[in-house]
Design a protein around this motif. Structure first.
Motif, PDB file in Angstrom:
ATOM      1  N   HIS A  42       0.840  -1.205   0.000  1.00 41.18           N
ATOM      2  CA  HIS A  42       0.000   0.000   0.000  1.00 41.18           C
ATOM      3  C   HIS A  42       0.873   1.251   0.000  1.00 41.18           C
ATOM      4  O   HIS A  42       0.561   2.236  -0.678  1.00 41.18           O
TER       5      HIS A  42
ATOM      6  N   TYR B 156       1.890   1.845  -3.438  1.00 46.37           N
ATOM      7  CA  TYR B 156       0.795   2.420  -4.224  1.00 46.37           C
ATOM      8  C   TYR B 156       0.643   3.914  -3.943  1.00 46.37           C
ATOM      9  O   TYR B 156       0.399   4.706  -4.860  1.00 46.37           O
ATOM     10  N   LEU B 157       0.795   4.308  -2.691  1.00 45.71           N
ATOM     11  CA  LEU B 157       0.623   5.711  -2.321  1.00 45.71           C
ATOM     12  C   LEU B 157       1.751   6.604  -2.819  1.00 45.71           C
ATOM     13  O   LEU B 157       1.514   7.737  -3.235  1.00 45.71           O
TER      14      LEU B 157
ATOM     15  N   PRO C 254       3.391   4.711  -7.336  1.00 45.71           N
ATOM     16  CA  PRO C 254       2.579   3.798  -8.151  1.00 45.71           C
ATOM     17  C   PRO C 254       3.121   3.624  -9.565  1.00 45.71           C
ATOM     18  O   PRO C 254       2.910   2.577 -10.185  1.00 45.71           O
TER      19      PRO C 254
ATOM     20  N   LYS D 222       0.017  -1.912 -13.585  1.00 52.65           N
ATOM     21  CA  LYS D 222      -1.377  -1.693 -13.166  1.00 52.65           C
ATOM     22  C   LYS D 222      -2.052  -3.067 -13.089  1.00 52.65           C
ATOM     23  O   LYS D 222      -2.876  -3.422 -13.927  1.00 52.65           O
TER      24      LYS D 222
ATOM     25  N   TRP E 179      -2.464  -6.796 -10.120  1.00 50.04           N
ATOM     26  CA  TRP E 179      -2.505  -7.249  -8.734  1.00 50.04           C
ATOM     27  C   TRP E 179      -1.154  -7.814  -8.314  1.00 50.04           C
ATOM     28  O   TRP E 179      -0.523  -8.560  -9.054  1.00 50.04           O
TER      29      TRP E 179
ATOM     30  N   MET F   8      -2.580  -6.288  -3.469  1.00 44.23           N
ATOM     31  CA  MET F   8      -2.764  -4.866  -3.761  1.00 44.23           C
ATOM     32  C   MET F   8      -2.993  -4.712  -5.255  1.00 44.23           C
ATOM     33  O   MET F   8      -2.160  -5.132  -6.063  1.00 44.23           O
TER      34      MET F   8
ATOM     35  N   PHE G  91      -2.848  -2.406  -8.125  1.00 47.73           N
ATOM     36  CA  PHE G  91      -2.285  -1.109  -8.502  1.00 47.73           C
ATOM     37  C   PHE G  91      -3.083  -0.436  -9.612  1.00 47.73           C
ATOM     38  O   PHE G  91      -2.941   0.755  -9.826  1.00 47.73           O
TER      39      PHE G  91
ATOM     40  N   GLY H  52      -6.336   0.504  -7.061  1.00 50.64           N
ATOM     41  CA  GLY H  52      -6.054   1.067  -5.745  1.00 50.64           C
ATOM     42  C   GLY H  52      -6.716   0.325  -4.605  1.00 50.64           C
ATOM     43  O   GLY H  52      -6.958   0.897  -3.553  1.00 50.64           O
ATOM     44  N   TRP H  53      -7.000  -0.951  -4.787  1.00 43.35           N
ATOM     45  CA  TRP H  53      -7.655  -1.737  -3.750  1.00 43.35           C
ATOM     46  C   TRP H  53      -6.667  -2.648  -3.046  1.00 43.35           C
ATOM     47  O   TRP H  53      -5.812  -3.265  -3.677  1.00 43.35           O
TER      48      TRP H  53
END
Length: 197
Positions: free
Chosen positions: A142, A145-146, A149, A154, A156, A171, A173, A176-177
């Motif tokens: 995460h 990702y923050l 990214p 893009k 999982w 995650m 990408f 954003g989940w």
């Protein structure tokens, strides 16, 4: 009413001239310096690049600072994925549930002798002479990702954090989940390493 007597204090100095102490102290100091990314006291503290940039000599892309049990650490994500792998051990509860410390999770998963392909792939990665990579925990993915990214596909990615006996955290990408997925599904693996600031 009686008062307790005052206790006098004495300043003293202990010197340890024994030559046996020197190698031990030297070894401990060397280990601490290596943990901090240095090899000698004279060597300057490392200056990281901007988050998201490659850090020469450190094995990958700089992810910034994160707090871990040992203190504030520099986080380095490998520059590339190491394929798609399953978390493994579907149907079995394992101890790798930490959502902050992927290094601790990876050690637990690898100890299960070949049952966790994603952890094995991440721990087997080396770059710039560093062989201390591991499978990131859900919180570390995460963080990626923050803050960077653009360094990830893009797609999982599998984490080292178990969700349940049948599911692990992954995650996404692209969306954003952070979510659970079946442990047998293969997802991308991105190794990570860290060292004290």
């Amino acid at each position: 009413m009686e008062h307790a007597p005052l206790i006098g204090t004495v300043n003293f100095h202990v010197s340890l001239p024994s030559p046996a102490v020197s190698p031990l102290a030297s070894a401990l100091a060397g280990a601490l310096l290596r943990e901090k990314g240095r090899t000698s006291p004279e060597e300057p503290k490392l200056t990281p690049p901007a988050i998201g940039e490659h850090w020469p000599g450190q094995g990958g892309i700089y992810g910034g600072l994160r707090l871990y049990p040992e203190g504030m650490c520099h986080v380095i994500f490998a520059a590339h994925d190491v394929g798609k792998h399953a978390f493994g051990d579907c149907g079995t509860e394992v101890e790798g549930t930490n959502q902050v410390d992927g290094r601790a999770n990876t050690a637990l998963l690898i100890a299960r002798e070949g049952q966790h392909p994603a952890a094995i792939a991440a721990a087997g990665y080396t770059a710039d002479g560093h062989n201390d990579f591991y499978l990131p925990a859900s919180g570390e993915l995460h963080h990626g990702y923050l803050y960077l990214p653009q360094a990830f596909e893009k797609a999982w990615y599998v984490s080292s954090s178990q969700f349940s006996a049948n599911f692990a955290y992954g995650m996404g990408f692209g969306v954003g989940w952070l979510d659970g997925y079946l442990k047998d599904f293969e997802r991308l693996v991105r190794p990570v390493r860290r060292f004290l600031q």
